[in-house]
Design an enzyme around this catalytic site. Structure first.
Site, mmCIF file in Angstrom:
data_model
loop_
_atom_site.group_PDB
_atom_site.id
_atom_site.type_symbol
_atom_site.label_atom_id
_atom_site.label_comp_id
_atom_site.label_asym_id
_atom_site.label_seq_id
_atom_site.Cartn_x
_atom_site.Cartn_y
_atom_site.Cartn_z
ATOM 1 N N ASN A 89 0.567 -1.254 0.073
ATOM 2 C CA ASN A 89 0.294 -0.192 0.021
ATOM 3 C C ASN A 89 0.541 1.553 -0.171
ATOM 4 O OD1 ASN A 89 -2.220 -1.009 0.042
ATOM 5 N ND2 ASN A 89 -2.112 -1.898 2.175
ATOM 6 N N GLY A 95 -4.584 3.410 0.620
ATOM 7 C CA GLY A 95 -4.721 3.791 2.278
ATOM 8 C C GLY A 95 -2.935 2.859 3.636
ATOM 9 N N GLN A 96 -2.460 3.231 3.311
ATOM 10 C CA GLN A 96 -1.298 2.912 3.997
ATOM 11 C C GLN A 96 -1.673 3.664 5.207
ATOM 12 O OE1 GLN A 96 2.385 4.249 2.233
ATOM 13 N NE2 GLN A 96 3.831 3.737 3.356
ATOM 14 N N HIS A 102 6.564 -1.267 3.812
ATOM 15 C CA HIS A 102 6.207 -2.606 4.038
ATOM 16 C C HIS A 102 5.440 -3.668 3.860
ATOM 17 C CE1 HIS A 102 3.188 -0.556 5.275
ATOM 18 N NE2 HIS A 102 2.389 -1.292 5.661
ATOM 19 N N HIS A 104 3.031 -6.278 2.356
ATOM 20 C CA HIS A 104 2.271 -7.551 2.648
ATOM 21 C C HIS A 104 2.232 -9.289 2.536
ATOM 22 C CE1 HIS A 104 -0.873 -5.035 5.203
ATOM 23 N NE2 HIS A 104 0.167 -4.243 4.280
HETATM 24 P P1 5GP Z 1 -1.498 -0.415 5.450
HETATM 25 O O1 5GP Z 1 -2.255 -0.622 5.991
HETATM 26 O O2 5GP Z 1 -0.018 0.188 6.209
HETATM 27 O O3 5GP Z 1 -0.391 -1.231 4.412
HETATM 28 O O4 5GP Z 1 -0.847 -1.599 6.467
HETATM 29 C C1 5GP Z 1 0.194 -1.503 8.094
HETATM 30 C C2 5GP Z 1 -0.540 -2.767 8.476
HETATM 31 O O5 5GP Z 1 0.455 -2.873 9.711
HETATM 32 C C3 5GP Z 1 -1.626 -3.272 8.433
HETATM 33 O O6 5GP Z 1 -2.090 -4.547 8.400
HETATM 34 C C4 5GP Z 1 -1.258 -3.238 10.209
HETATM 35 O O7 5GP Z 1 -2.728 -4.355 11.052
HETATM 36 C C5 5GP Z 1 -0.448 -3.784 10.502
HETATM 37 N N1 5GP Z 1 0.227 -3.584 12.244
HETATM 38 C C6 5GP Z 1 0.068 -1.645 12.506
HETATM 39 N N2 5GP Z 1 0.574 -1.662 13.739
HETATM 40 C C7 5GP Z 1 0.783 -2.908 13.975
HETATM 41 C C8 5GP Z 1 1.965 -3.566 15.116
HETATM 42 O O8 5GP Z 1 2.215 -2.755 16.578
HETATM 43 N N3 5GP Z 1 1.980 -4.620 15.587
HETATM 44 C C9 5GP Z 1 2.268 -5.297 14.131
HETATM 45 N N4 5GP Z 1 2.692 -6.445 13.698
HETATM 46 N N5 5GP Z 1 1.606 -5.073 12.610
HETATM 47 C C10 5GP Z 1 0.910 -3.872 12.857
#
Ligand code: 5GP
Length: 116
Positions: A89, A95-96, A102, A104
Site C-alpha cells: 500500500n 490506504g497506507q 512494508h 504484506h
Molecule cells: P498498511 O495499511 O499501512 O499497508 O498496513 C499496516 C499494517 O500494519 C496493518 O495490516 C496493521 O494491522 C499492521 N500493524 C499496525 N500496527 C502493528 C503493530 O504494532 N504490530 C504488528 N505486528 N502489525 C501492526
C-alpha cells in the site's frame, strides 16, 4: 531518527514493542501482522526507514530486490505452497496507515480480484 521516519515499525525493529518475528537479517525484518486479514498475514520491512515505495531511491536497488526475495523465503517458510498475495500500500489512496515501507504477504485462503 527524525519524527518523519519514526513509526511503530521502528519500535518493533528496536524491540521496544513486541512482535511475532519470523525472519530477520541485517537489512530486513519480517513479522506477523497484528490484525491478520488472512490465515497467514506477514509483513516484510526494510530496517532502513523508507516511508513508502515512492521514497525508495536508486541507491535502494539491491535492498528492494532483497525485500522481494525475503517475501519468497518467508512465504515458503510459512508453507504457502498453493500461492499467496503480495501487497504494497503506497500512500493515502492505497490506504497506507504505517509510514514505513512494508510488504504484506497474505495467504492460506483463496484471494479475490479485484481487491477493494
Ligand atoms: P498498511 O495499511 O499501512 O499497508 O498496513 C499496516 C499494517 O500494519 C496493518 O495490516 C496493521 O494491522 C499492521 N500493524 C499496525 N500496527 C502493528 C503493530 O504494532 N504490530 C504488528 N505486528 N502489525 C501492526
Amino acid at each position: 531518527m527524525s519524527e518523519t521516519t519514526e513509526t511503530i515499525f521502528s519500535k518493533i525493529i528496536r524491540r521496544e514493542i513486541p512482535a511475532d518475528i519470523v525472519y530477520e537479517d541485517d537489512l530486513v525484518l519480517s513479522f506477523k501482522d497484528i490484525q491478520p486479514q488472512a490465515p497467514v498475514h506477514i509483513l516484510v520491512i526494510p530496517k532502513k526507514p523508507i516511508r513508502k515505495l515512492d521514497n525508495a531511491e536508486s541507491q535502494d536497488h539491491s535492498l528492494m530486490g532483497h525485500l522481494l526475495l525475503t517475501v519468497k523465503r518467508v512465504a515458503e517458510q510459512a508453507g504457502l505452497k498453493n500461492g499467496y498475495r503480495v501487497v504494497i500500500n503506497n500512500g493515502d489512496d492505497a490506504g497506507q496507515t504505517v509510514h514505513h515501507l512494508h510488504i504484506h504477504i497474505l495467504g492460506g485462503r483463496q484471494m479475490k480480484w479485484p481487491p477493494g
